[in-house]
Scaffold this motif. Structure first.
Motif, short mmCIF file in Angstrom:
data_model
loop_
_atom_site.label_atom_id
_atom_site.label_comp_id
_atom_site.label_asym_id
_atom_site.label_seq_id
_atom_site.Cartn_x
_atom_site.Cartn_y
_atom_site.Cartn_z
N GLU A 226 -39.65 -57.35 2.59
CA GLU A 226 -41.10 -57.50 2.59
C GLU A 226 -41.68 -57.52 1.19
N THR A 227 -40.98 -56.97 0.22
CA THR A 227 -41.44 -56.94 -1.16
C THR A 227 -41.07 -58.24 -1.86
N CYS A 228 -42.06 -58.96 -2.37
CA CYS A 228 -41.81 -60.22 -3.05
C CYS A 228 -40.92 -60.00 -4.27
N SER A 229 -39.90 -60.82 -4.41
CA SER A 229 -38.97 -60.64 -5.52
C SER A 229 -39.59 -60.94 -6.87
N HIS A 230 -40.71 -61.69 -6.89
CA HIS A 230 -41.31 -62.09 -8.15
C HIS A 230 -42.00 -60.94 -8.87
N ARG A 231 -43.03 -60.34 -8.23
CA ARG A 231 -43.74 -59.24 -8.87
C ARG A 231 -44.02 -58.09 -7.91
N GLY A 232 -43.29 -58.06 -6.78
CA GLY A 232 -43.42 -56.95 -5.86
C GLY A 232 -44.59 -57.05 -4.90
N GLY A 233 -45.14 -58.24 -4.71
CA GLY A 233 -46.27 -58.41 -3.81
C GLY A 233 -45.90 -58.14 -2.36
N PRO A 234 -46.88 -57.73 -1.51
CA PRO A 234 -46.62 -57.44 -0.10
C PRO A 234 -46.65 -58.72 0.74
N LEU A 235 -45.52 -59.20 1.16
CA LEU A 235 -45.47 -60.44 1.92
C LEU A 235 -46.16 -60.31 3.27
N SER A 236 -46.26 -59.09 3.79
CA SER A 236 -46.92 -58.89 5.09
C SER A 236 -48.42 -59.19 5.00
N GLU A 237 -48.96 -59.25 3.80
CA GLU A 237 -50.37 -59.59 3.61
C GLU A 237 -50.56 -61.05 3.20
N GLY A 238 -49.47 -61.81 3.25
CA GLY A 238 -49.52 -63.20 2.85
C GLY A 238 -49.89 -64.14 3.98
N GLN A 239 -49.46 -65.39 3.85
CA GLN A 239 -49.77 -66.42 4.84
C GLN A 239 -48.48 -66.99 5.41
N LEU A 240 -48.51 -67.25 6.71
CA LEU A 240 -47.37 -67.85 7.39
C LEU A 240 -47.62 -69.33 7.60
N GLN A 241 -46.67 -70.15 7.14
CA GLN A 241 -46.76 -71.59 7.31
C GLN A 241 -45.46 -72.07 7.94
N ASP A 242 -45.48 -72.21 9.27
CA ASP A 242 -44.28 -72.54 10.03
C ASP A 242 -43.24 -71.44 9.82
N THR A 243 -42.11 -71.72 9.17
CA THR A 243 -41.10 -70.68 8.91
C THR A 243 -41.06 -70.33 7.43
N VAL A 244 -42.20 -70.45 6.77
CA VAL A 244 -42.32 -70.12 5.35
C VAL A 244 -43.44 -69.10 5.18
N VAL A 245 -43.20 -68.06 4.38
CA VAL A 245 -44.22 -67.07 4.11
C VAL A 245 -44.63 -67.18 2.64
N ARG A 246 -45.93 -67.11 2.41
CA ARG A 246 -46.49 -67.25 1.06
C ARG A 246 -47.01 -65.90 0.58
N CYS A 247 -46.56 -65.47 -0.62
CA CYS A 247 -46.98 -64.20 -1.19
C CYS A 247 -48.47 -64.25 -1.54
N PRO A 248 -49.22 -63.17 -1.23
CA PRO A 248 -50.66 -63.19 -1.52
C PRO A 248 -51.00 -63.03 -2.99
N TRP A 249 -50.05 -62.60 -3.81
CA TRP A 249 -50.37 -62.33 -5.21
C TRP A 249 -50.29 -63.58 -6.08
N HIS A 250 -49.15 -64.24 -6.10
CA HIS A 250 -48.96 -65.37 -7.02
C HIS A 250 -48.53 -66.64 -6.31
N GLY A 251 -48.51 -66.63 -4.98
CA GLY A 251 -48.26 -67.86 -4.24
C GLY A 251 -46.82 -68.25 -4.04
N SER A 252 -45.86 -67.40 -4.39
CA SER A 252 -44.46 -67.74 -4.16
C SER A 252 -44.21 -67.89 -2.66
N CYS A 253 -43.42 -68.91 -2.28
CA CYS A 253 -43.15 -69.19 -0.87
C CYS A 253 -41.65 -69.03 -0.59
N PHE A 254 -41.35 -68.34 0.51
CA PHE A 254 -39.96 -68.06 0.87
C PHE A 254 -39.68 -68.51 2.29
#
Length: 289
Positions: A226-254
């Motif tokens: 759940e912790t974004c590998s980039h800067r530790g952002g909370p992915l659970s507070e991000g956005q879901l796009q199909d099977t991709v989750v976007r970090c709310p802090w800097h926009g990294s998508c996994f």
């Protein structure tokens, strides 16, 4: 936190903040977060921060130039002088590439302390580069002694800048994998009742001390760190796009499928966990694949 003198001095330089406030959004906009330029400069394609790779070029080249300059001064050898000139030139080429990738990484630094240190790091590199450019110009007009003096000044400044770069990595954790400190359970660990997880919900759960993101998509349940590998952002507070989750802090998508980086600035993938449902409980464990 480090209490070194250079870092303390930089922390007191309030004039750096207005520069950072204006420069960061300009750089971020120029990189086009939704395009490929940012991913190339961050090193997303490489799986490793590209800036850290390129910094070895100017540091190594300018160190070699310093040695050749000393040998030229001691022996009067014109061959050593030519080698020093070539090393400086090669270092300037590498410094340009390192500067561009460094700006890309710095544009995504949000915290005031590392942002200020990163800006000072960049300004010192500009000063060092200016010294080496001046050194080359002086050498071309046969003022080699003055050229060596400017090169030595550039060498000292670049080493101070390198020290700050090391501080950003080892103390401020810029460019490191922020999931590395977590260990997924080796055996299946119950985290939540299956009935509590709604479809397309980003749900943070605790798996024996590791924050895990659960996402149900139809009949399948995904689990990644759940912790974004980039800067530790909370992915659970991000956005879901199909099977991709976007970090709310800097926009990294996994990708939820395999944890890979779909879009930067992240370069490190997210750990993926295995999921099973047993007796109405969702259980996860570290992937054995």
């Amino acid at each position: 936190m480090s209490t070194s003198l250079p870092v303390k001095l930089i922390e007191k330089q309030g004039w750096l903040e207005p520069i950072a406030d204006q420069l960061q959004p300009t750089i971020a906009a120029a990189l086009d977060d939704n395009g490929s330029i940012g991913n190339i400069l961050h090193g997303t394609w490489l799986g490793h921060p590209l800036h850290a790779v390129l910094t070895d070029v100017p540091i190594g080249s300018w160190t070699a130039a310093a040695v050749f300059d000393l040998l030229e001064r001691a022996s009067g050898s014109t061959a050593m002088g030519r080698k020093a000139d070539a090393a400086i030139t090669f270092g300037l080429i590498g410094a340009t590439a390192a500067a561009v990738t460094g700006l890309a990484d710095w544009s995504k630094v949000g915290s005031d302390r590392p942002r200020r240190i990163g800006l000072a790091h960049g300004l010192l590199n500009i000063a060092a580069t200016a010294c080496y450019v001046t050194s080359l110009c002086l050498r071309r007009v046969h003022s080699r002694r003055a050229g060596r003096q400017f090169a030595m000044a550039g060498f000292m400044i670049s080493n101070l800048s390198a020290y700050l770069g090391g501080h950003l990595v080892y103390h401020e954790r810029i460019g490191v994998d922020h999931t590395a400190g977590y260990s997924p359970p080796k055996e299946f660990f119950p985290v939540i009742a299956e009935s509590e997880l709604s479809d397309n919900e980003l749900r943070r759960v605790d798996a024996d001390g590791m924050p895990v993101l659960l996402v149900r998509r139809g009949m399948r349940i995904y689990a990644i760190a759940e912790t974004c590998s980039h800067r530790g952002g909370p992915l659970s507070e991000g956005q879901l796009q199909d099977t991709v989750v976007r970090c709310p802090w800097h926009g990294s998508c996994f990708s939820l499928e395999n944890g890979k980086v779909v879009n930067g600035p992240a370069v490190h993938p997210q750990p993926v966990l295995e999921v099973r449902v047993r007796d109405g409980q969702i259980e996860v464990r570290g992937s054995t694949r």
